[in-house]
Design an enzyme around this catalytic site. Structure first.
Site, PDB file in Angstrom:
ATOM      1  N   ASN A  13       0.865  -1.182  -0.470  1.00 52.25           N
ATOM      2  CA  ASN A  13      -0.187  -0.251  -0.309  1.00 52.25           C
ATOM      3  C   ASN A  13       0.410   0.784   0.015  1.00 52.25           C
ATOM      4  OD1 ASN A  13       0.455  -0.540   3.037  1.00 52.25           O
ATOM      5  ND2 ASN A  13      -1.259   0.517   3.830  1.00 52.25           N
ATOM      6  N   GLY A  66       1.477  -5.145   7.717  1.00 57.24           N
ATOM      7  CA  GLY A  66       0.404  -6.440   6.690  1.00 57.24           C
ATOM      8  C   GLY A  66      -0.873  -7.134   7.257  1.00 57.24           C
ATOM      9  N   GLU A 100       3.652  -4.271  12.563  1.00 59.20           N
ATOM     10  CA  GLU A 100       2.428  -3.401  12.504  1.00 59.20           C
ATOM     11  C   GLU A 100       0.804  -3.849  11.409  1.00 59.20           C
ATOM     12  OE1 GLU A 100       3.281  -0.596  13.446  1.00 59.20           O
ATOM     13  OE2 GLU A 100       5.358  -0.413  13.884  1.00 59.20           O
ATOM     14  N   LEU A 101       0.161  -4.448  12.285  1.00 63.41           N
ATOM     15  CA  LEU A 101      -0.600  -4.587  11.485  1.00 63.41           C
ATOM     16  C   LEU A 101      -1.984  -3.516  10.969  1.00 63.41           C
ATOM     17  CD1 LEU A 101      -0.318  -8.263  13.634  1.00 63.41           C
ATOM     18  CD2 LEU A 101       0.395  -7.481  11.478  1.00 63.41           C
ATOM     19  N   HIS A 116       9.202  -8.096  -0.140  1.00 60.71           N
ATOM     20  CA  HIS A 116       8.234  -6.885  -1.062  1.00 60.71           C
ATOM     21  C   HIS A 116       6.436  -7.717  -0.956  1.00 60.71           C
ATOM     22  CE1 HIS A 116       6.147  -3.149  -0.921  1.00 60.71           C
ATOM     23  NE2 HIS A 116       8.061  -2.435  -1.277  1.00 60.71           N
ATOM     24  N   CYS A 144      -3.519   2.163   6.958  1.00 61.11           N
ATOM     25  CA  CYS A 144      -3.567   0.959   8.257  1.00 61.11           C
ATOM     26  C   CYS A 144      -4.507   1.843   8.646  1.00 61.11           C
ATOM     27  CB  CYS A 144      -2.473   0.434   8.664  1.00 61.11           C
ATOM     28  SG  CYS A 144      -0.758   1.579   8.841  1.00 61.11           S
ATOM     29  N   GLU A 158     -12.066  -5.351   8.998  1.00 56.45           N
ATOM     30  CA  GLU A 158     -11.164  -3.654   8.081  1.00 56.45           C
ATOM     31  C   GLU A 158     -11.573  -3.335   7.056  1.00 56.45           C
ATOM     32  OE1 GLU A 158      -7.106  -4.147   7.843  1.00 56.45           O
ATOM     33  OE2 GLU A 158      -6.667  -2.614   7.969  1.00 56.45           O
TER      34      GLU A 158
HETATM   35  P1  NAP Z   1      -0.655  -9.007   3.371  1.00 55.59           P
HETATM   36  O1  NAP Z   1      -1.736 -10.163   2.715  1.00 55.59           O
HETATM   37  O2  NAP Z   1      -0.478  -9.409   5.364  1.00 55.59           O
HETATM   38  O3  NAP Z   1       0.334  -9.034   2.538  1.00 55.59           O
HETATM   39  C1  NAP Z   1       1.288  -7.919   2.963  1.00 55.59           C
HETATM   40  C2  NAP Z   1       3.062  -9.140   2.929  1.00 55.59           C
HETATM   41  O4  NAP Z   1       3.311 -10.044   4.022  1.00 55.59           O
HETATM   42  C3  NAP Z   1       3.549  -9.153   1.474  1.00 55.59           C
HETATM   43  O5  NAP Z   1       4.438  -9.618   1.938  1.00 55.59           O
HETATM   44  C4  NAP Z   1       2.263 -10.537   1.692  1.00 55.59           C
HETATM   45  O6  NAP Z   1       3.000 -11.858   1.056  1.00 55.59           O
HETATM   46  C5  NAP Z   1       3.705 -10.861   3.339  1.00 55.59           C
HETATM   47  N1  NAP Z   1       1.756 -12.147   3.360  1.00 55.59           N
HETATM   48  C6  NAP Z   1       1.202 -13.004   3.127  1.00 55.59           C
HETATM   49  N2  NAP Z   1       0.795 -13.783   3.862  1.00 55.59           N
HETATM   50  C7  NAP Z   1       1.858 -13.762   4.864  1.00 55.59           C
HETATM   51  C8  NAP Z   1       2.351 -15.158   5.329  1.00 55.59           C
HETATM   52  N3  NAP Z   1       1.100 -16.343   5.637  1.00 55.59           N
HETATM   53  N4  NAP Z   1       3.822 -15.790   6.241  1.00 55.59           N
HETATM   54  C9  NAP Z   1       4.287 -14.913   5.480  1.00 55.59           C
HETATM   55  N5  NAP Z   1       4.442 -13.031   5.177  1.00 55.59           N
HETATM   56  C10 NAP Z   1       2.919 -13.279   4.617  1.00 55.59           C
HETATM   57  O7  NAP Z   1      -1.714  -8.197   3.370  1.00 55.59           O
HETATM   58  P2  NAP Z   1      -1.536  -6.774   2.427  1.00 55.59           P
HETATM   59  O8  NAP Z   1      -3.590  -7.204   2.283  1.00 55.59           O
HETATM   60  O9  NAP Z   1      -0.490  -6.644   1.793  1.00 55.59           O
HETATM   61  O10 NAP Z   1      -1.660  -5.178   3.539  1.00 55.59           O
HETATM   62  C11 NAP Z   1      -2.558  -5.101   4.023  1.00 55.59           C
HETATM   63  C12 NAP Z   1      -2.930  -4.825   5.503  1.00 55.59           C
HETATM   64  O11 NAP Z   1      -1.623  -4.074   5.883  1.00 55.59           O
HETATM   65  C13 NAP Z   1      -3.527  -3.627   6.049  1.00 55.59           C
HETATM   66  O12 NAP Z   1      -4.130  -5.350   6.621  1.00 55.59           O
HETATM   67  C14 NAP Z   1      -3.464  -2.951   6.969  1.00 55.59           C
HETATM   68  O13 NAP Z   1      -3.993  -2.161   7.461  1.00 55.59           O
HETATM   69  C15 NAP Z   1      -2.362  -3.507   6.872  1.00 55.59           C
HETATM   70  N6  NAP Z   1      -0.789  -2.286   7.154  1.00 55.59           N
HETATM   71  C16 NAP Z   1      -0.575  -1.800   8.445  1.00 55.59           C
HETATM   72  C17 NAP Z   1       0.069  -1.195   8.848  1.00 55.59           C
HETATM   73  C18 NAP Z   1       1.030  -0.408   9.766  1.00 55.59           C
HETATM   74  O14 NAP Z   1       1.746   0.078   9.967  1.00 55.59           O
HETATM   75  N7  NAP Z   1       0.522  -1.022  10.826  1.00 55.59           N
HETATM   76  C19 NAP Z   1       0.816   0.231   7.567  1.00 55.59           C
HETATM   77  C20 NAP Z   1       0.596  -0.823   6.002  1.00 55.59           C
HETATM   78  C21 NAP Z   1      -0.726  -1.229   5.720  1.00 55.59           C
HETATM   79  P3  NAP Z   1       2.107 -11.394  -0.752  1.00 55.59           P
HETATM   80  O15 NAP Z   1       2.271 -10.272  -1.554  1.00 55.59           O
HETATM   81  O16 NAP Z   1       3.332 -12.777  -1.595  1.00 55.59           O
HETATM   82  O17 NAP Z   1       1.062 -12.398  -0.512  1.00 55.59           O
END
Ligand code: NAP
Length: 474
Positions: free
Chosen positions: A140, A215, A237-238, A164, A271, A368
């Site tokens: 994002n 994520g 940071e979720l 990434h 997020c 969310e």
């Molecule tokens: P995501 O699906 O969790 O992906 C984030 C990262 O984690 C990607 O690099 C993804 O790889 C990897 N990943 C996914 N499943 C994994 C697993 N089981 N084990 C290890 N790595 C894994 O999240 P997203 O949809 O990209 O991002 C949106 C989320 O991030 C939202 O919930 C948002 O609120 C949160 N977020 C939080 C913050 C904060 O600072 N708190 C900031 C920004 C975003 P792939 O792309 O290869 O699947």
């Protein structure tokens, strides 16, 4: 740990969400190459930790300069890969450069030895690096997220591996090139094209000393579990479902403007987006009608075109998932004051939506909503606002709006989140700690707190050679 290398199909690709066309695909690393990257990062750590903190900070400063020079090119890449409005991509580059500049300037002093009092002799806490760290990053904010993790840790002396998001590979490569061109030697900052299933292999490698994931809570739980099992430090940071609380009708025009920015920046894919708007009766009707009007004025188009005000979501899948959450709410009796559907055109577009009448039986209440969907709740008073805000499983950020700062502060103090902004949407600055509690994770990035998350806060106590030896050990 070692397994034979097998042929795997790439899902690491740039798919432009404005056209839904695949633009570039990349091959994932073989497991042997992955292990070699960890070895190289460890080898680099052995020398990087001995480079002076001033020199390490200077490298981060050069990366800031390069990021500013390449800002337009990087912004265009980000917009192509995840559909962000070009103005938002440009502001991401500016914030990212400011984070690099901040740690280049402040990092060495933040890491200085911290003297402690002792009855006899002297003691100090030293901030020393841990070693190789893995950062798992989301799509994002493809540049900001990497910088937030890498800048403080490079100044500290750790070396960095980045996994990434699979949807932003060109941004990932651009970040690796940025640090290499700033002078990082082999292994100091390395991009890993790997699938989520290989993240565990990296964390389990004994040469890796910590992991950070930004994520979803699902991915965070997996990384936290593997790190915990291997007794390694992690920062998570979720996601969030931040409350945006409006306590009175004073300055409603400004408050609605803040709500638009809070909910619609990055098309709501942040997020800390204002995901639940909680409004007292005095302001409710005008707030809803004014926000609905402004949402309905947004014009979909090419996110690279400066005239566009409504971008696609990051992917077709993201748009469909959000649409399912909206559909569930509508089927169970919620009202779409505006929007509530996909937009009939190519690309991952969803109409800006304002929902009212959302209740605990609906997915939109607990989950969310990662996109342009504002949910507005009406509450009778401040206590109800706090209770509703705290009913979420998440605890990332929040915002409170009132002409009476004392009243806003009293509400802010009761919110169970890691951050609260008063009279401003939740935001991010290099010198302010960023992070949450509950299902939003643990640990902090940015500020002086962020640079110490992956430090060995090492005590050195010096007693005079002739001092009496005590037998009080911990
Ligand atoms: P995501 O699906 O969790 O992906 C984030 C990262 O984690 C990607 O690099 C993804 O790889 C990897 N990943 C996914 N499943 C994994 C697993 N089981 N084990 C290890 N790595 C894994 O999240 P997203 O949809 O990209 O991002 C949106 C989320 O991030 C939202 O919930 C948002 O609120 C949160 N977020 C939080 C913050 C904060 O600072 N708190 C900031 C920004 C975003 P792939 O792309 O290869 O699947």
């Amino acid at each position: 740990m070692s397994q034979s290398t097998s042929v795997r199909h790439s899902s690491i690709a740039t798919v432009n969400p404005y056209t839904n066309q695949v633009e570039r695909e990349f091959e994932p690393l073989s497991l042997d190459a992955l292990d070699a990257s960890v070895d190289a990062a460890h080898e680099a750590f052995r020398t990087w930790r001995r480079v002076s903190v001033e020199e390490r900070a200077a490298l981060v400063g050069r990366a800031a300069g390069l990021l500013r020079e390449r800002s337009e090119e990087l912004a265009q890449t980000v917009t192509r890969e995840m559909g962000k409005l070009i103005a938002h991509s440009r502001s991401e580059m500016d914030l990212s450069a400011r984070i690099l500049e901040y740690y280049a300037a402040e990092g060495p002093a933040q890491l200085a030895d911290e003297p402690l009092e002792m009855d006899s002799g002297s003691a100090a806490v030293l901030n020393t690096p841990l070693g190789v760290l893995l950062g798992v990053e989301p799509w994002n904010f493809p540049v900001y997220q990497v910088v937030r993790f890498a800048a403080p840790n490079l100044v500290l002396g750790n070396t960095i591996l980045i996994k990434h998001a699979s949807t932003t590979p060109q941004s990932a490569l651009a970040m690796e090139a940025l640090f290499a061109d700033a002078g990082a030697g082999p292994g100091v900052f390395t991009n890993l094209f790997i699938a989520p299933r290989d993240v565990g292999r990296v964390i389990e490698n004994p040469l890796v000393r910590g992991a950070s994931l930004t994520g979803s809570d699902r991915a965070g739980a997996s990384v936290g579990e593997i790190a915990g099992r291997n007794i390694k430090k992690s920062v998570l940071e979720l996601g969030g479902s931040d409350p945006f609380i409006v306590l009175d009708g004073a300055n409603l025009e400004r408050t609605v403007h803040a709500a638009m920015i809070g909910r619609m920046h990055n098309m709501g894919q942040s997020c800390v987006s204002a995901k639940r708007m909680i409004v007292v009766p005095e302001a409710y009707d005008r707030f809803v009608s004014s926000l609905a009007e402004q949402l309905s004025e947004l014009e979909p188009g090419d996110p690279a075109d400066e005239a566009t005000t409504l971008a696609p979501l990051s992917s077709e899948r993201a748009a469909e998932q959000l649409m399912e959450q909206v559909r569930d709410a509508l089927e169970k009796g919620a009202t779409a004051v505006v929007g509530g559907s996909r937009i009939d055109r190519p690309g991952a577009f969803l109409a800006p939506t304002l929902l009212t009448g959302v209740n605990p039986g609906m997915r939109a209440y607990r989950e969310e909503l990662f996109g342009p969907v504002a949910v507005v709740y009406r509450v009778e008073n401040d206590d109800e606002a706090v209770a509703l805000a705290n009913s979420s499983d998440y605890g990332l950020g929040g915002a409170v709006f009132s002409a009476d700062e004392g009243r806003a502060r009293a509400v802010a103090e009761q919110l169970e989140t890691g951050m609260v902004w008063i009279n401003h949407p939740t935001s991010s600055e290099p010198n302010l700690p960023f992070g949450g509690i509950r299902r939003s994770g643990y640990g902090r990035e940015l500020s002086e707190i962020g640079i110490k998350e992956f430090a060995n806060r090492k005590l050195i106590a010096v007693t005079p050679g002739d001092a009496r030896i005590t037998d009080a050990l911990g």
